[in-house]
Design a protein around this motif. Structure first.
Motif, mmCIF file in Angstrom:
data_model
loop_
_atom_site.group_PDB
_atom_site.id
_atom_site.type_symbol
_atom_site.label_atom_id
_atom_site.label_comp_id
_atom_site.label_asym_id
_atom_site.label_seq_id
_atom_site.Cartn_x
_atom_site.Cartn_y
_atom_site.Cartn_z
ATOM 1 N N THR A 150 -32.152 56.782 -1.614
ATOM 2 C CA THR A 150 -32.000 57.197 -0.221
ATOM 3 C C THR A 150 -33.340 57.590 0.386
ATOM 4 O O THR A 150 -34.351 57.656 -0.300
ATOM 5 N N GLY A 151 -33.302 57.900 1.648
ATOM 6 C CA GLY A 151 -34.477 58.410 2.344
ATOM 7 C C GLY A 151 -34.860 59.814 1.912
ATOM 8 O O GLY A 151 -35.905 60.319 2.295
ATOM 9 N N LYS A 152 -34.036 60.439 1.077
ATOM 10 C CA LYS A 152 -34.324 61.788 0.565
ATOM 11 C C LYS A 152 -34.352 61.813 -0.949
ATOM 12 O O LYS A 152 -34.047 62.817 -1.570
ATOM 13 N N GLY A 153 -34.688 60.697 -1.584
ATOM 14 C CA GLY A 153 -34.776 60.637 -3.041
ATOM 15 C C GLY A 153 -33.577 59.952 -3.662
ATOM 16 O O GLY A 153 -32.834 59.245 -3.000
ATOM 17 N N VAL A 154 -33.392 60.192 -4.963
ATOM 18 C CA VAL A 154 -32.297 59.576 -5.708
ATOM 19 C C VAL A 154 -31.171 60.595 -5.868
ATOM 20 O O VAL A 154 -31.404 61.743 -6.235
ATOM 21 N N PHE A 155 -29.958 60.161 -5.593
ATOM 22 C CA PHE A 155 -28.775 60.982 -5.800
ATOM 23 C C PHE A 155 -27.880 60.278 -6.813
ATOM 24 O O PHE A 155 -27.840 59.051 -6.868
ATOM 25 N N LEU A 156 -27.178 61.050 -7.616
ATOM 26 C CA LEU A 156 -26.162 60.518 -8.514
ATOM 27 C C LEU A 156 -24.804 60.766 -7.894
ATOM 28 O O LEU A 156 -24.531 61.872 -7.422
ATOM 29 N N TYR A 157 -23.963 59.754 -7.916
ATOM 30 C CA TYR A 157 -22.611 59.908 -7.409
ATOM 31 C C TYR A 157 -21.638 59.629 -8.544
ATOM 32 O O TYR A 157 -21.673 58.555 -9.150
ATOM 33 N N ASN A 158 -20.799 60.601 -8.860
ATOM 34 C CA ASN A 158 -19.760 60.460 -9.864
ATOM 35 C C ASN A 158 -18.526 59.939 -9.135
ATOM 36 O O ASN A 158 -17.848 60.689 -8.441
ATOM 37 N N TYR A 159 -18.258 58.642 -9.260
ATOM 38 C CA TYR A 159 -17.167 58.060 -8.475
ATOM 39 C C TYR A 159 -15.798 58.303 -9.089
ATOM 40 O O TYR A 159 -14.793 58.126 -8.426
ATOM 41 N N ARG A 160 -15.722 58.754 -10.307
ATOM 42 C CA ARG A 160 -14.425 59.119 -10.893
ATOM 43 C C ARG A 160 -13.940 60.467 -10.365
ATOM 44 O O ARG A 160 -12.751 60.690 -10.209
ATOM 45 N N GLU A 161 -14.901 61.388 -10.107
ATOM 46 C CA GLU A 161 -14.543 62.722 -9.617
ATOM 47 C C GLU A 161 -14.880 62.918 -8.138
ATOM 48 O O GLU A 161 -14.699 64.008 -7.610
ATOM 49 N N THR A 182 -34.312 64.109 -13.110
ATOM 50 C CA THR A 182 -35.776 64.183 -12.991
ATOM 51 C C THR A 182 -36.189 64.057 -11.544
ATOM 52 O O THR A 182 -35.468 63.491 -10.728
ATOM 53 N N GLY A 183 -37.355 64.553 -11.246
ATOM 54 C CA GLY A 183 -37.892 64.433 -9.898
ATOM 55 C C GLY A 183 -38.346 63.006 -9.629
ATOM 56 O O GLY A 183 -38.296 62.144 -10.486
ATOM 57 N N GLY A 184 -38.797 62.768 -8.432
ATOM 58 C CA GLY A 184 -39.251 61.436 -8.083
ATOM 59 C C GLY A 184 -39.690 61.409 -6.637
ATOM 60 O O GLY A 184 -39.777 62.447 -5.981
ATOM 61 N N PRO A 185 -39.955 60.240 -6.130
ATOM 62 C CA PRO A 185 -40.387 60.127 -4.733
ATOM 63 C C PRO A 185 -39.279 60.552 -3.774
ATOM 64 O O PRO A 185 -38.100 60.507 -4.100
ATOM 65 N N SER A 186 -39.695 60.954 -2.584
ATOM 66 C CA SER A 186 -38.714 61.435 -1.609
ATOM 67 C C SER A 186 -38.058 60.310 -0.820
ATOM 68 O O SER A 186 -37.022 60.515 -0.218
ATOM 69 N N ASP A 187 -38.637 59.117 -0.817
ATOM 70 C CA ASP A 187 -38.073 57.989 -0.074
ATOM 71 C C ASP A 187 -37.945 56.813 -1.031
ATOM 72 O O ASP A 187 -38.935 56.182 -1.385
ATOM 73 N N VAL A 188 -36.718 56.514 -1.484
ATOM 74 C CA VAL A 188 -36.502 55.483 -2.499
ATOM 75 C C VAL A 188 -35.798 54.305 -1.849
ATOM 76 O O VAL A 188 -34.654 54.404 -1.425
#
Length: 59
Positions: free
Chosen positions: A22-33, A41-47
């Protein structure tokens, strides 16, 4: 969490999680819950792209 941002890329990590670049980094989405989780881990702010090689995620 409430974030307003664009999703530029999606990678299927396993049978439970999507990685969202995303434009604010990487997000994890748990689609089962139906919830977002902290990316370990950290990373760039615009992925704009994600690459999954084996079980390793590159940004």
């Amino acid at each position: 969490m409430h974030y307003q941002t664009f999703i530029y890329s999606i990678a299927v990590l396993d049978g439970t999680h999507l990685a969202l670049g995303t434009g604010k980094g990487v997000f994890l989405y748990n689609y089962r819950e139906d919830r977002y989780e902290v990316f370990p881990t950290g990373g760039p702010s615009d992925v704009r792209s994600l690459l999954l090689v084996g079980d390793q995620l590159s940004q």
